[in-house]
Scaffold this motif. Structure first.
Motif, short mmCIF file in Angstrom:
data_model
loop_
_atom_site.label_atom_id
_atom_site.label_comp_id
_atom_site.label_asym_id
_atom_site.label_seq_id
_atom_site.Cartn_x
_atom_site.Cartn_y
_atom_site.Cartn_z
N GLY A 123 0.81 -1.21 0.00
CA GLY A 123 0.00 0.00 0.00
C GLY A 123 0.84 1.26 0.00
N THR A 124 2.12 1.12 0.35
CA THR A 124 3.04 2.25 0.37
C THR A 124 4.22 2.01 -0.57
OG1 THR A 124 2.48 2.69 2.68
CG2 THR A 124 4.50 3.69 1.85
N SER A 125 4.78 0.81 -0.52
CA SER A 125 5.96 0.48 -1.32
C SER A 125 5.74 -0.84 -2.04
CB SER A 125 7.20 0.34 -0.42
OG SER A 125 7.44 1.56 0.25
N GLY A 126 6.48 -1.03 -3.14
CA GLY A 126 6.46 -2.29 -3.87
C GLY A 126 7.63 -3.16 -3.46
N TYR A 127 7.44 -4.48 -3.44
CA TYR A 127 8.47 -5.42 -3.00
C TYR A 127 8.61 -6.56 -3.98
CZ TYR A 127 7.86 -3.07 1.49
OH TYR A 127 7.78 -2.13 2.49
N MET A 128 9.84 -7.06 -4.11
CA MET A 128 10.13 -8.28 -4.86
C MET A 128 10.91 -9.19 -3.94
SD MET A 128 11.13 -7.00 -8.71
CE MET A 128 12.64 -6.20 -8.20
N ARG A 129 10.53 -10.46 -3.88
CA ARG A 129 11.23 -11.42 -3.03
C ARG A 129 11.65 -12.61 -3.88
NH1 ARG A 129 7.10 -11.30 2.10
NH2 ARG A 129 7.73 -9.25 2.86
N GLY A 130 12.87 -13.11 -3.60
CA GLY A 130 13.37 -14.30 -4.30
C GLY A 130 13.63 -14.06 -5.78
#
Length: 189
Positions: A123-130
């Motif tokens: 809702g505030t920041s975008g994330y990428m994992r793995g």
């Protein structure tokens, strides 16, 4: 008439199939808002009107809704909605989206059979994992991330910059503010 029995509101056929063949349309008008499909008296599915929404429902517990078609004479399962997984959709040949793919906050695009990677927004920041970023051909790493470990930046598949618990390791030449540092040089700021 032949093998038909009509009893009150029931029309029964004692053997064989029944075919409806009309010159116009076949219309089902159920004031109760439901058309129920049964097999041996057990309800397996229904079509219904709920507040003018057209609802298709599997009535057997944890049984799927499956969309099939024909492709070149072959039976194809195009889409399976798995009711044991709250309706998770399994598409046979991928998904094409003409517009945006919109997900709610903290809902992720999850990749891999073991949920290996994900992309989401809180809702505030975008994330990428793995995630490992590669070139377009998919044969050279550009950027890699280790969980709780180093992050590596590559040039032509050769590691040039690596983070570590002590800072950063540069392979080759580093140019910082006009000053050049060759292999194994140390700079203090």
């Amino acid at each position: 008439v032949d093998n038909f029995t009509i009893d009150g509101t029931t029309i029964a056929l004692s053997s064989g199939d029944m075919e409806l063949d009309v010159a116009g349309n076949i219309e089902l008008d159920a004031d109760g808002g439901q058309v129920i499909f049964k097999d041996g008296g057990t309800s397996i599915g229904r079509l219904e009107n709920i507040s003018s929404d057209f609802v298709i429902k599997s009535m057997a517990n944890n049984k799927n809704i499956i969309f099939k078609g024909e492709d070149g004479g072959n039976d194809v399962v195009a889409l399976t909605l798995n009711m044991a997984e709250a309706g998770r959709g399994y598409f046979n040949a991928g998904i094409s989206v003409a517009g945006s793919l919109n997900l709610g906050d903290s809902n992720a695009i999850v990749l891999g059979a073991g949920d290996d990677a994900s992309i989401f927004s809180d809702g505030t920041s975008g994330y990428m994992r793995g995630i490992v970023l590669q070139n377009k051909a998919g044969n050279k790493d550009v950027l890699t991330f280790a969980d709780g470990g180093e992050t590596n930046l590559f040039h032509n598949n050769n590691k040039k910059l690596a983070t570590n618990s002590g800072g950063v390791t540069v392979t080759g030449t580093a140019i910082l503010g006009g000053a050049s540092f060759i292999d194994n040089a140390t700079a203090f700021f």
